[in-house]
Design an enzyme around this catalytic site. Sequence first.
Site, short mmCIF file in Angstrom:
data_model
loop_
_atom_site.label_atom_id
_atom_site.label_comp_id
_atom_site.label_asym_id
_atom_site.label_seq_id
_atom_site.Cartn_x
_atom_site.Cartn_y
_atom_site.Cartn_z
N ARG A 1 33.26 34.49 46.48
CA ARG A 1 33.33 34.80 47.92
C ARG A 1 32.80 33.66 48.79
O ARG A 1 32.80 33.77 50.02
CB ARG A 1 32.47 36.05 48.21
CG ARG A 1 33.07 37.31 47.71
CD ARG A 1 32.75 38.52 48.56
NE ARG A 1 31.43 38.64 49.08
CZ ARG A 1 30.61 39.67 48.87
NH1 ARG A 1 30.99 40.65 48.07
NH2 ARG A 1 29.45 39.75 49.44
N ASN B 1 38.19 47.66 53.48
CA ASN B 1 38.51 49.08 53.47
C ASN B 1 37.55 50.00 54.22
O ASN B 1 37.96 50.76 55.08
CB ASN B 1 38.62 49.54 52.02
CG ASN B 1 40.03 49.34 51.53
OD1 ASN B 1 40.94 49.95 52.07
ND2 ASN B 1 40.22 48.47 50.57
N GLY B 2 36.26 49.91 53.87
CA GLY B 2 35.27 50.77 54.51
C GLY B 2 35.22 50.50 56.01
O GLY B 2 35.18 51.42 56.84
N ASP C 1 39.52 40.92 47.77
CA ASP C 1 40.18 41.86 46.85
C ASP C 1 41.67 42.06 47.15
O ASP C 1 42.39 42.59 46.31
CB ASP C 1 39.49 43.22 46.89
CG ASP C 1 38.07 43.16 46.34
OD1 ASP C 1 37.79 42.24 45.55
OD2 ASP C 1 37.26 44.03 46.68
N ARG D 1 36.55 29.80 20.40
CA ARG D 1 35.85 31.04 20.74
C ARG D 1 36.72 31.99 21.57
O ARG D 1 37.66 31.56 22.23
CB ARG D 1 34.61 30.72 21.58
CG ARG D 1 33.49 30.11 20.80
CD ARG D 1 32.42 29.58 21.74
NE ARG D 1 31.22 29.23 21.01
CZ ARG D 1 30.26 28.46 21.50
NH1 ARG D 1 30.37 27.94 22.71
NH2 ARG D 1 29.18 28.20 20.78
N HIS E 1 36.11 45.81 41.85
CA HIS E 1 35.70 47.05 41.20
C HIS E 1 36.82 48.08 41.16
O HIS E 1 36.96 48.83 40.21
CB HIS E 1 34.49 47.66 41.92
CG HIS E 1 33.19 47.15 41.41
ND1 HIS E 1 32.80 47.30 40.11
CD2 HIS E 1 32.20 46.47 42.02
CE1 HIS E 1 31.62 46.75 39.93
NE2 HIS E 1 31.23 46.22 41.08
N GLU F 1 35.93 43.39 37.20
CA GLU F 1 34.66 44.15 37.18
C GLU F 1 34.90 45.64 36.92
O GLU F 1 34.10 46.31 36.31
CB GLU F 1 33.99 44.07 38.56
CG GLU F 1 33.34 42.78 38.92
CD GLU F 1 32.88 42.83 40.37
OE1 GLU F 1 31.76 42.37 40.63
OE2 GLU F 1 33.62 43.31 41.24
N ARG G 1 31.86 34.61 24.00
CA ARG G 1 31.00 34.28 25.15
C ARG G 1 31.54 34.95 26.39
O ARG G 1 32.74 35.24 26.49
CB ARG G 1 30.96 32.76 25.38
CG ARG G 1 30.33 31.97 24.24
CD ARG G 1 28.82 32.15 24.21
NE ARG G 1 28.19 31.28 23.23
CZ ARG G 1 28.01 31.57 21.94
NH1 ARG G 1 28.46 32.72 21.45
NH2 ARG G 1 27.42 30.71 21.13
#
Length: 357
Positions: free
Chosen positions: A284, A112-113, A136, A171, A180, A231, A275
Site C-alpha cells: 500500500r 467499501n466501508g 483490493d 524450494r 482478505h 490473505e 519458505r
Amino acid sequence: MLRIGMLTSGGDCQALNGAMRGVVKGLTNNTKEVEIYGFSEGYKGLIYGNYRMLSASDFSGILTRGGTILGTSRQPFKLMRVPDENGLDKVAAMKSTYHKLNLDCLVVLGGNGTHKTANLLQNEGLNVITLPKTIDNDLWGTDMTFGFQSAVDIATHAIDCIHTTAASHGRVFLVEVMGHKVGWLTLHAGIAGGADIILIPEIPYDIDKVIQAIEKRKKMGKGFTILAVAEGAISKENAKLSKKELKEKNKKSPYPSVSYEIAAKVQEKTGQEIRITVPGHMQRGGSPCPYDRVLSTRLGIAAANLILNQEYGNMVSVINGEISKVPLEKVAGKLKMVLPDSNIIKEAKLGGISFGD
Ligand code: F6P
C-alpha cells in the site's frame, strides 16, 4: 463561493493525493472561488470537527507522493449509529460539522466501508461525491480503483525476487498477498509474477490438490514452486463453516496466517523445503505507478465536474475504459469479487496455473 469538504477514509493506498489534486485542479481551473476544508483522519475529522482550510498550493507537488496528506482512519460503518464513548451521536455530529461550515459538497475518497457511510450521509441529506480507492479493486461499479495497479506492481516485484532465490534453492515459496475478502491483487500479481499456484478467497482450495500441483512440477524436473496466496485464501473445509464457526476456529489456530498453515501441511506431506514471504503493507506504500497517476487525475477531474454540475450522490468510476459515474446507493454494501468462471480464471487454468480446486 463554492465550499468543499474533503476526506480520505479507510486503509490508505497510492494515488490518494493525486486524486485530491485532480479534484482541486478541476475545480480551481473551472470556477472562480473555492474554499476547501480538509478533514483529518477520515470521518473522524468530520465527526469531531478536526479540519484545516487548504488552498490550491497545498495540492501542488503531491501527484507522486504516496499516503494521504489528510491522514486516514478506519471508522467501521456498523459503529456509525453507535454513540462514541462520550455518548456523541456520530451521524448528527457529521451533519452538524457539514452545516456549520456551510459546505456545498463533501468529497470522500475511500473503499467499501467508506462508501456505506457516504451513502448514509447522502440519505441524511448531505451532498456527497466519492472516488474509488483501494488496492483490493473490490468496489462494485468500477472496473478499476486507484491504488490497485501500484499494489500489483509491488506484489509482482516481490514474486519476481522470490522466483530467483526459489529456483536457486529448489524450494517451495508462498508469497502472501493482501486481500482478505477478494483475490484481485493476488490473481493479477500471481499471473504477472508467473506463480504456479494461486489461492484466492473466491475459489476455496483443497490442500491435496495444492500438493498434487507441487508434486507434478517436481516430476517435471522443476524443483521449485511459487504460490501466490491471498490473505483471505480459504480451504474447502473452512468455506463450509459459518462466519462465527470460522472465527472460533481461527482463534485456536497456531498459525499467524493462512500461508503458514498451508506451508505446514505441504511440508508435512511433501518433505520439500518451504519458505514464506509476506510483503504486507509495503503493497500500500510508496509512490503511485504511472497508471494510477493518470487514473486518479482523471477521476479527480471527473469528480470536480460532477460537483460543478451539482450531480451529487455519485461515485466517479471507470467502465470499459471510460470515466463514468455510478449512484452511491448502487455501490454501497456491494463487493466486486473475482468470478470463478470468468475468462481470466479460465485462461490462467488453461495456461497451467492451479487454483487448488
Ligand atoms: O485497504 C485494503 C487492505 O490493504 C486489505 O488488502 C488488507 O487486508 C487490509 O487493508 C489491511 O488492513 P489494515 O491496514 O487495517 O491492517
